[in-house]
Design a protein around this motif. Structure first.
Motif, mmCIF file in Angstrom:
data_model
loop_
_atom_site.group_PDB
_atom_site.id
_atom_site.type_symbol
_atom_site.label_atom_id
_atom_site.label_comp_id
_atom_site.label_asym_id
_atom_site.label_seq_id
_atom_site.Cartn_x
_atom_site.Cartn_y
_atom_site.Cartn_z
ATOM 1 N N ARG A 71 0.820 -1.210 0.000
ATOM 2 C CA ARG A 71 0.000 0.000 0.000
ATOM 3 C C ARG A 71 0.855 1.262 0.000
ATOM 4 O O ARG A 71 0.555 2.232 -0.714
ATOM 5 N N ARG A 74 2.171 1.924 -3.490
ATOM 6 C CA ARG A 74 1.113 2.402 -4.389
ATOM 7 C C ARG A 74 0.789 3.851 -4.082
ATOM 8 O O ARG A 74 0.613 4.676 -4.989
ATOM 9 N N ALA A 75 0.698 4.172 -2.803
ATOM 10 C CA ALA A 75 0.391 5.546 -2.407
ATOM 11 C C ALA A 75 1.497 6.497 -2.843
ATOM 12 O O ALA A 75 1.230 7.612 -3.303
ATOM 13 N N LEU A 78 1.122 7.166 -6.567
ATOM 14 C CA LEU A 78 0.006 8.075 -6.851
ATOM 15 C C LEU A 78 0.363 9.502 -6.469
ATOM 16 O O LEU A 78 -0.034 10.459 -7.148
ATOM 17 N N PHE A 119 -5.607 12.338 -6.797
ATOM 18 C CA PHE A 119 -4.568 11.330 -6.563
ATOM 19 C C PHE A 119 -4.068 11.379 -5.122
ATOM 20 O O PHE A 119 -3.884 10.330 -4.486
ATOM 21 N N PHE A 122 -6.809 9.869 -2.565
ATOM 22 C CA PHE A 122 -6.990 8.423 -2.520
ATOM 23 C C PHE A 122 -5.714 7.691 -2.127
ATOM 24 O O PHE A 122 -5.781 6.589 -1.569
ATOM 25 N N ALA A 123 -4.556 8.295 -2.370
ATOM 26 C CA ALA A 123 -3.315 7.731 -1.849
ATOM 27 C C ALA A 123 -3.344 7.744 -0.323
ATOM 28 O O ALA A 123 -3.003 6.754 0.339
ATOM 29 N N LEU A 126 -5.980 5.285 1.068
ATOM 30 C CA LEU A 126 -5.520 3.905 1.007
ATOM 31 C C LEU A 126 -4.748 3.537 2.268
ATOM 32 O O LEU A 126 -4.916 2.447 2.823
ATOM 33 N N ALA A 169 -7.935 7.408 -9.947
ATOM 34 C CA ALA A 169 -7.172 7.483 -8.704
ATOM 35 C C ALA A 169 -7.614 6.418 -7.695
ATOM 36 O O ALA A 169 -6.768 5.683 -7.167
ATOM 37 N N PRO A 170 -8.913 6.284 -7.399
ATOM 38 C CA PRO A 170 -9.295 5.218 -6.455
ATOM 39 C C PRO A 170 -9.120 3.816 -7.021
ATOM 40 O O PRO A 170 -8.790 2.889 -6.272
ATOM 41 N N ALA A 173 -5.471 3.159 -6.595
ATOM 42 C CA ALA A 173 -5.171 3.028 -5.167
ATOM 43 C C ALA A 173 -5.647 1.685 -4.641
ATOM 44 O O ALA A 173 -4.983 1.054 -3.802
#
Length: 495
Positions: A71, A74-75, A78, A119, A122-123, A126, A169-170, A173
């Motif tokens: 996670r 990924r964050a 983003l 972005f 949702f980063a 997450l 974005a979501p 994420a």
């Protein structure tokens, strides 16, 4: 310069698809034209089933690695995309203004900063996504969000990049891979987003862009058996076709569709505020799904309200959206202008009266001539069951009706097949509470308009949509939720 590059206001834009981290051309193209002055902006790759298959295959291949990416990583990626948007904010704003005709100042001040915020939000969300474990007869129940797989995102032309990233974005994420299909009337910033995502470090196949027409590229994508989610913003008729196609594979859908939202103005409202709220409905030349195009005014103040609204609407300046003094730009396409003009002419033939605006050149107010420009229009003397009241026009056209009681106001407000949004102007807290509780709408604003927080759910009721996105609701859609139930005994490690 490559034959696959076009230049828009000194900004180079690749006109090919972006699939699996590579630019892919098609044998056919279509011409993208600026609504500002009819200037051709480029020859865009026209995809179909082969490009759709390739994009889904690339997204499917990239999915396991992206879903397993921690996670935090990924964050971070983003966040890097958001940084890239901010670095190229001016370029994105200029290109999108040329492509869809919306105001350049709006793109600079509000739209593109919100793209970056999509972005970042949702980063961050997450990293906070969790559900408290709960106990049932000594058993522990744990809720988790498992990435669902390749997601097809089909976006409209009225806010191309904003709505594309509101979905992408979501989805990203959540660990899904994305195939983005922008509207053929405003495709350019989706291509720039692919460049930004690559520069930010997104792995190949995680974000793909397929250009083309809905019946060709779009249909092939939504009906693909390897697609796990479809999110669409657009019209009700198109949504019906998408739903029918996705049904063959029981692909989950999120649909944000049309609206015919009301603005209820009560006699106890701040009248100047209410007029300002009404004028805001002309934003983006009326090409806003949330717009409160049906103005409902309590009779004691209807005359004064109508007079003030007509005066302000008549003063709106229509022209080149690149000019900082312009209030209304063009509609996105000549076909959209023809559609809007048809609605207005039929309403006038049925007995409506144009207080301001109306068909250009007919003496109801000055308007820019030529191209897909349409003047801000206010129609009165309209029947509740008329086409102009019941159907979404998607242009700078408002209707005004009156009511005498709160019950009548609520009845008129709810008396369409839509339920996307509503706006209420009143000085009475209790009235606001009573009325908002009875309105059928996904979002209700009281004494304000278009205030949106990404933590809140967004979507429509009735034929304005299916499902909700925003905040954790987005993760609920783009993931498969899993409940893991563990017994209190049976462990062998005794850790």
């Amino acid at each position: 310069m490559s034959e696959h590059l076009t230049t828009v206001a000194h900004v180079p834009v690749d006109t090919r698809h972006f699939i699996g981290g590579e630019r892919i051309a098609s044998a056919r193209t279509f011409t993208d034209v600026s609504p500002i002055d009819g200037t051709p902006l480029g020859e865009i790759a026209r995809g179909g089933a082969p490009e759709a298959d390739a994009a889904v295959a690339a997204a499917r291949a990239a999915f396991p690695g992206w879903a397993d990416t921690p996670r935090a990583e990924r964050a971070r990626l983003l966040g890097a995309v958001a940084d890239g948007v901010e670095k190229r904010l001016e370029e994105l704003a200029v290109v999108e203004t040329h492509d869809n005709g919306a105001l350049l100042r709006s793109h600079r001040r509000g739209v593109m900063p919100r793209v970056a915020h999509n972005f970042r939000f949702f980063a961050d969300r997450l990293l906070r996504l969790e559900h408290e474990d709960f106990e049932t007869r000594g058993h522990t129940q744990h809720v988790s969000w498992d990435p669902a797989g390749p997601c097809v995102l089909i976006t409209p032309w009225n806010a191309p990049l904003l709505l594309a990233t509101w979905k992408a974005a979501p989805a990203l994420a959540a660990g899904g891979t994305v195939i983005l299909k922008p509207s053929e009337w405003s495709p350019l910033t989706a291509s720039l987003l692919a460049d930004i995502a690559t520069a930010a470090g997104l792995p190949p196949g995680v974000l793909n862009v397929v250009q083309g027409y809905g019946p060709e590229a779009g249909a092939a994508l939504v009906g693909h058996p390897d697609v796990r989610r479809v999110s669409f913003t657009g019209s009700v008729p198109t949504a019906r076709r998408i739903a029918a196609s996705a049904a063959a594979h029981l692909t989950p859908l999120s649909l944000e569709l049309g609206g015919k939202s009301p603005l209820l103005v009560f006699a106890d409202a701040d009248l100047e505020l209410a007029v300002d709220l009404a004028v805001q409905q002309y934003d983006n030349a009326g090409q806003v799904c949330l717009a409160a195009t049906r103005i409902l005014v309590e009779e004691p103040v209807a005359g004064e309200f109508t007079h003030r609204l007509a005066e302000k609407a008549a003063r709106l300046r229509q022209g080149d959206p690149r000019d900082a003094t312009t209030d209304l730009g063009p509609l996105v396409h000549p076909r959209q202008r023809e559609k809007v003009d048809g609605f207005v002419r039929r309403a006038l033939e049925a007995g409506a009266r144009a207080v301001v605006g109306g068909p250009p050149g007919e003496g109801r107010g000055a308007a820019r001539t030529g191209g897909p420009y349409y003047p801000p229009t206010l129609l009165t003397d309209v029947a509740q069951d008329s086409e102009i009241v019941q159907e979404e026009v998607f242009g700078p056209v408002l209707t005004l009706q009156t009511f005498t009681t709160e019950d009548e106001a609520v009845h008129l407000a709810n008396d369409t097949r839509f339920g996307l949004a509503a706006t209420v102007a009143t000085g009475d807290h209790e009235r606001a509470r009573r009325v908002t509780a009875r309105l059928v709408a996904g979002t209700v604003w009281v004494n304000c308009f278009y205030v949106r927080d990404l933590r809140a759910p967004f979507g429509g009721s009735r034929q304005s949509g299916v499902g909700r996105e925003g905040g954790d609701w987005s993760f609920d859609f783009y993931c498969d939720l899993k409940t893991t139930v563990s017994a209190p005994n049976g462990w062998t490690d005794h850790a």
